[in-house]
Design a protein around this motif. Structure first.
Motif, PDB file in Angstrom:
ATOM      1  N   ARG A  37      29.519 -23.189  15.734  1.00  0.00           N
ATOM      2  CA  ARG A  37      29.730 -22.523  14.460  1.00  0.00           C
ATOM      3  C   ARG A  37      30.770 -21.425  14.646  1.00  0.00           C
ATOM      4  N   PRO A  38      31.372 -20.966  13.556  1.00  0.00           N
ATOM      5  CA  PRO A  38      32.388 -19.909  13.679  1.00  0.00           C
ATOM      6  C   PRO A  38      31.789 -18.579  14.123  1.00  0.00           C
ATOM      7  N   PHE A  39      32.608 -17.780  14.749  1.00  0.00           N
ATOM      8  CA  PHE A  39      32.276 -16.423  15.164  1.00  0.00           C
ATOM      9  C   PHE A  39      32.374 -15.521  13.942  1.00  0.00           C
ATOM     10  N   VAL A  40      31.310 -14.738  13.654  1.00  0.00           N
ATOM     11  CA  VAL A  40      31.297 -13.868  12.481  1.00  0.00           C
ATOM     12  C   VAL A  40      31.105 -12.410  12.913  1.00  0.00           C
ATOM     13  N   GLN A  44      30.233 -10.104  16.608  1.00  0.00           N
ATOM     14  CA  GLN A  44      30.998  -9.040  17.250  1.00  0.00           C
ATOM     15  C   GLN A  44      30.088  -7.872  17.625  1.00  0.00           C
ATOM     16  N   ARG A  45      29.123  -7.570  16.762  1.00  0.00           N
ATOM     17  CA  ARG A  45      28.168  -6.509  17.058  1.00  0.00           C
ATOM     18  C   ARG A  45      27.314  -6.881  18.259  1.00  0.00           C
ATOM     19  N   ARG A  46      26.855  -8.142  18.292  1.00  0.00           N
ATOM     20  CA  ARG A  46      26.046  -8.590  19.429  1.00  0.00           C
ATOM     21  C   ARG A  46      26.862  -8.572  20.713  1.00  0.00           C
ATOM     22  N   ILE A  60      27.072 -16.741  28.571  1.00  0.00           N
ATOM     23  CA  ILE A  60      25.782 -17.329  28.213  1.00  0.00           C
ATOM     24  C   ILE A  60      25.341 -16.833  26.839  1.00  0.00           C
ATOM     25  N   HIS A  61      25.501 -15.536  26.622  1.00  0.00           N
ATOM     26  CA  HIS A  61      25.158 -14.942  25.329  1.00  0.00           C
ATOM     27  C   HIS A  61      25.931 -15.640  24.210  1.00  0.00           C
ATOM     28  N   LEU A  62      27.231 -15.838  24.414  1.00  0.00           N
ATOM     29  CA  LEU A  62      28.072 -16.481  23.399  1.00  0.00           C
ATOM     30  C   LEU A  62      27.631 -17.928  23.165  1.00  0.00           C
ATOM     31  N   TRP A  63      27.380 -18.658  24.248  1.00  0.00           N
ATOM     32  CA  TRP A  63      26.944 -20.052  24.115  1.00  0.00           C
ATOM     33  C   TRP A  63      25.641 -20.136  23.317  1.00  0.00           C
ATOM     34  N   ALA A 254      38.177  -9.299  26.821  1.00  0.00           N
ATOM     35  CA  ALA A 254      37.314  -8.595  25.854  1.00  0.00           C
ATOM     36  C   ALA A 254      37.787  -8.763  24.417  1.00  0.00           C
ATOM     37  N   HIS A 255      39.069  -9.119  24.238  1.00  0.00           N
ATOM     38  CA  HIS A 255      39.616  -9.252  22.883  1.00  0.00           C
ATOM     39  C   HIS A 255      39.727 -10.708  22.435  1.00  0.00           C
ATOM     40  N   PHE A 256      39.227 -11.627  23.246  1.00  0.00           N
ATOM     41  CA  PHE A 256      39.398 -13.050  22.945  1.00  0.00           C
ATOM     42  C   PHE A 256      38.807 -13.419  21.592  1.00  0.00           C
ATOM     43  N   PHE A 257      37.609 -12.919  21.316  1.00  0.00           N
ATOM     44  CA  PHE A 257      36.950 -13.249  20.053  1.00  0.00           C
ATOM     45  C   PHE A 257      37.212 -12.177  19.007  1.00  0.00           C
ATOM     46  N   ARG A 258      38.501 -11.904  18.787  1.00  0.00           N
ATOM     47  CA  ARG A 258      38.899 -10.973  17.738  1.00  0.00           C
ATOM     48  C   ARG A 258      40.085 -11.568  17.007  1.00  0.00           C
ATOM     49  N   PRO A 259      40.193 -11.339  15.700  1.00  0.00           N
ATOM     50  CA  PRO A 259      41.385 -11.790  14.981  1.00  0.00           C
ATOM     51  C   PRO A 259      42.622 -11.143  15.568  1.00  0.00           C
TER      52      PRO A 259
END
Length: 266
Positions: A37-40, A44-46, A60-63, A254-259
């Motif tokens: 599913r998409p990252f929301v 980002q808070r988690r 692991i957390h992300l998966w 650390a910035h990979f999952f950011r717009p």
């Protein structure tokens, strides 16, 4: 066989095609894929809450939060090939923020630091074609007088390395944490040396007495036998007097999952 990501809507086919797993223990979708599913914003808070953890714990957390099928009960994340997990997270990035990826690199010829915009869909993914092609355990590599029996990296290996790193640090045997983590990880992937199974510390000490090229060659050998994303992309230096072709890396930092618009912010 290298190609683009096999991603259709929320379904992503893992590079290993599931051939490395017991289908009763890891219940993939159609035995080859996972649903993502998409990252929301809530993610980002988690993610911020685990920012100080080891890299493998963050992954692991992300998966666990971004892969919706199989569930945590249907898939023990520690049994996964690291290459499969990383590839799935790359697809989450694609689905969430699109293919544009801004990064910087230093030219290996002229040392000019430059910003580039890469297209993630141009990355090559190595997929397994047949079950026989996937040899996750029992890989043998000969270097000089030594024969190394090894396995492909799994998430569980990263956990074992962190345990051993803390143990050796307490004994005063760690000189540089980042460098020694890399060498410990290489040692962890070795199951036996000349047929002898020894503790991780002894395998680590063995590698410390080998030429540097042996460790590099072991890494290349494992990479050739593994599957997943090649995170390198050829980029020509912008310096008109240089024009050297470099390999820029798509770092999962650390910035990979950011717009893209927020990548430079805290």
């Amino acid at each position: 066989m290298s190609e683009s990501f096999r991603l259709v809507d929320d379904l992503f086919e893992l590079p290993s095609q599931g051939y490395a797993y017991d289908s009763e223990k890891i219940k993939l979708v159609n035995q080859t894929a996972v649903k993502i599913r998409p990252f929301v914003t809530a993610d980002q808070r988690r993610l911020a809450s685990v920012a100080g953890e080891s890299g493998y714990k963050v992954n692991i957390h992300l998966w666990n939060h971004l892969v919706t099928q199989p569930s945590e009960k249907e898939c023990n994340v520690f049994d996964l090939l690291t290459s499969d997990l990383i590839a799935a997270l790359f697809c989450v990035k694609l689905r969430s923020f699109g293919s544009k990826f801004e990064t910087s690199f230093k030219c290996s010829a002229c040392s000019m630091v430059q910003n580039v915009v890469l297209n993630l869909t141009d990355l090559q993914v190595k997929y397994a074609a047949t079950p026989e092609e996937v040899v996750a355990d029992g890989l043998e590599y000969k270097a000089g007088d030594n024969t190394y029996t090894m396995h492909l990296p799994r998430i569980s290996d990263s956990r074992e390395v962190e345990f051993e790193l803390k143990r050796l640090k307490a004994k005063g045997k760690i000189i540089d944490e980042q460098t020694d983590r890399f060498y410990l990880h290489t040692a962890q992937l070795i199951d036996a040396i000349n047929g002898e199974h020894t503790p991780l510390e002894r395998r680590f000490e063995h590698l410390m007495n080998q030429p540097l090229e042996v460790i590099d060659d072991i890494g290349e050998f494992l990479s050739e036998n593994d599957f997943g994303v090649d995170d390198r992309m050829p980029v020509v230096c912008k310096n008109k007097e240089c024009r050297w072709e470099n390999n820029a890396r798509v770092a999962m930092d650390a910035h990979f999952f950011r717009p893209t618009s927020l990548r430079g912010s805290n």
